[in-house]
Design an enzyme around this catalytic site. Structure first.
Site, short mmCIF file in Angstrom:
data_model
loop_
_atom_site.label_atom_id
_atom_site.label_comp_id
_atom_site.label_asym_id
_atom_site.label_seq_id
_atom_site.Cartn_x
_atom_site.Cartn_y
_atom_site.Cartn_z
N THR A 1 0.85 -1.17 0.00
CA THR A 1 0.00 0.00 0.00
C THR A 1 0.90 1.25 0.00
O THR A 1 1.95 1.26 0.61
CB THR A 1 -0.89 0.01 1.24
OG1 THR A 1 -1.61 -1.20 1.27
CG2 THR A 1 -1.84 1.18 1.25
N ASP A 32 -8.97 -1.83 3.49
CA ASP A 32 -9.25 -0.53 4.10
C ASP A 32 -8.94 0.63 3.16
O ASP A 32 -9.52 1.73 3.34
CB ASP A 32 -8.38 -0.37 5.36
CG ASP A 32 -6.90 -0.35 5.01
OD1 ASP A 32 -6.28 0.72 5.09
OD2 ASP A 32 -6.37 -1.42 4.63
N THR A 51 -1.98 2.18 6.47
CA THR A 51 -1.51 0.96 5.82
C THR A 51 -1.34 -0.10 6.87
O THR A 51 -1.11 0.20 8.03
CB THR A 51 -0.15 1.18 5.13
OG1 THR A 51 0.32 -0.06 4.59
CG2 THR A 51 0.90 1.72 6.09
N GLY A 52 -1.53 -1.38 6.46
CA GLY A 52 -1.37 -2.45 7.43
C GLY A 52 -2.47 -3.48 7.28
O GLY A 52 -2.98 -3.68 6.19
N GLU A 53 -2.81 -4.11 8.39
CA GLU A 53 -3.83 -5.15 8.34
C GLU A 53 -5.20 -4.51 8.11
O GLU A 53 -5.81 -3.93 9.03
CB GLU A 53 -3.82 -5.96 9.63
CG GLU A 53 -2.56 -6.79 9.76
CD GLU A 53 -2.51 -7.63 11.02
OE1 GLU A 53 -1.42 -8.06 11.39
OE2 GLU A 53 -3.58 -7.84 11.62
#
Lengths: 131, 201
Positions: A1, A32, A51-53
């Protein structure tokens, strides 16, 4: 991302985020990044890109939480970012970048690193990966 | 007049053993994009134009997981998503499930500026891109050898790799090295895989 947030000399804030999502994801899986309020948010007070899970960011409406903590909770930008990352992600791992309407820049992450860079008008500039 | 500021990111969570050259390449791209955005802000550009421009740059470089170099679906295709929001008036645009639009963030911008909606997805988003005359490419433009290797690894591990990459060399060393790394990292895992096999992002 990938993501970018900016505040211009007129004080306007904006945020943008773009991603390919998860490797080996099911077709049709939505993360997301396209969800306003989760992976991306901007208002008069601030602009945020996460950004991330994805699933953890969606559950915690992370980007909007940073703005709400500033709008309703009266927190400053870095304090709002820290609270959102440290208190709102439950078990999720994520990071975010943010600017405020008065020219501040902040970031936070609870993963072991985040590819990031920031710069301000007074000459501050940083590009980093680790803590 | 207020002061300008900008920040960029290329993903959270990084393999602690990411090769130095990969780290340096990622930092060079971030620094170039930061300079580009800072120069535009310095000359008075609007924040919403700057964030679109910078994210287009990041989408066009395969280093990070967006646009070219996107993570792949279980079918081996790229299916991308993006959003943009202008704090002035809280206007926003988002797209999901785009497979031929070269710069998804610009399609999100068109949704915000030239549609009555906030979010378009899949074939609706693809149709709108063509109505707007945005540049479209074959899906294989977005697919890199590196990501095909990572997809293979993910399928072998029967896992979904979270927004990360695996350096091809690490793939070869996934077994013993990862095992060693696991003990070295105290068993830190991400999506069922030792953190050591993760790479940029």
């Amino acid at each position: 991302t990938v993501g970018c947030v900016a505040v211009d000399i007129g004080g306007g804030c904006a945020a943008a985020t773009s991603t390919g999502g998860l490797m080996n994801k099911k077709c049709g899986r939505i993360g997301d990044s396209p969800l306003i309020g989760a992976g991306t948010y901007a208002c008069k007070v601030c602009a945020v890109s996460c950004t991330g899970e994805g699933e953890a960011i969606i559950r915690s409406t992370l980007a909007r939480d940073v703005a709400a903590l500033m709008e309703y909770g009266g927190l400053g930008l870095q304090a709002a970012v820290d609270f959102a990352i440290l208190e709102r992600l439950d078990e999720g791992k994520a990071g975010l970048i943010a600017v405020s309407g008065n020219g501040e820049v902040a970031y936070g992450f609870n993963a072991n690193g985040m590819f990031r860079g920031c710069a301000t008008e007074d000459g501050f500039m940083e590009v980093a990966i680790w803590r | 007049m207020g002061a300008w500021a900008i920040a960029v990111h290329g993903g959270a969570g990084v393999d602690p053993m990411l090769p130095e050259e990969r780290q340096a390449a990622a930092k060079r791209l971030l620094a170039r994009c930061l300079e580009l955005g800072a120069a535009a802000l310095r000359s008075g550009a609007l924040a919403v134009d700057v964030v679109e421009m910078v994210v287009r740059e990041l989408e066009s470089d395969p280093i990070f997981n967006s646009g070219r170099g996107s993570a792949l679906t279980a079918r081996g295709t790229a299916e991308m998503e993006a959003s943009i929001m202008d704090g002035r008036g809280r206007r926003c645009g988002a797209v999901s499930g785009v497979t031929t639009v070269k710069n998804p963030v610009s399609l999100a911008r068109r949704v915000m500026d030239h549609s009555p909606h906030s979010y378009l997805a899949f074939h609706g988003a693809e149709e709108f891109a063509r109505e707007q005359g945005l540049e479209v490419v074959n899906n294989d433009y977005f697919i890199t050898e590196e990501n095909l290797g990572m997809l293979k690894l993910a399928k072998e591990a029967n896992a979904i790799l979270f927004d990360y990459r695996v350096p091809l060399s690490a793939k070869d060393s996934c077994g013993a090295l990862a095992g060693a790394a696991m003990s070295a990292e105290g068993g830190l895992q991400m999506n069922g895989l030792p953190i050591s096999i993760y790479a940029p992002e």
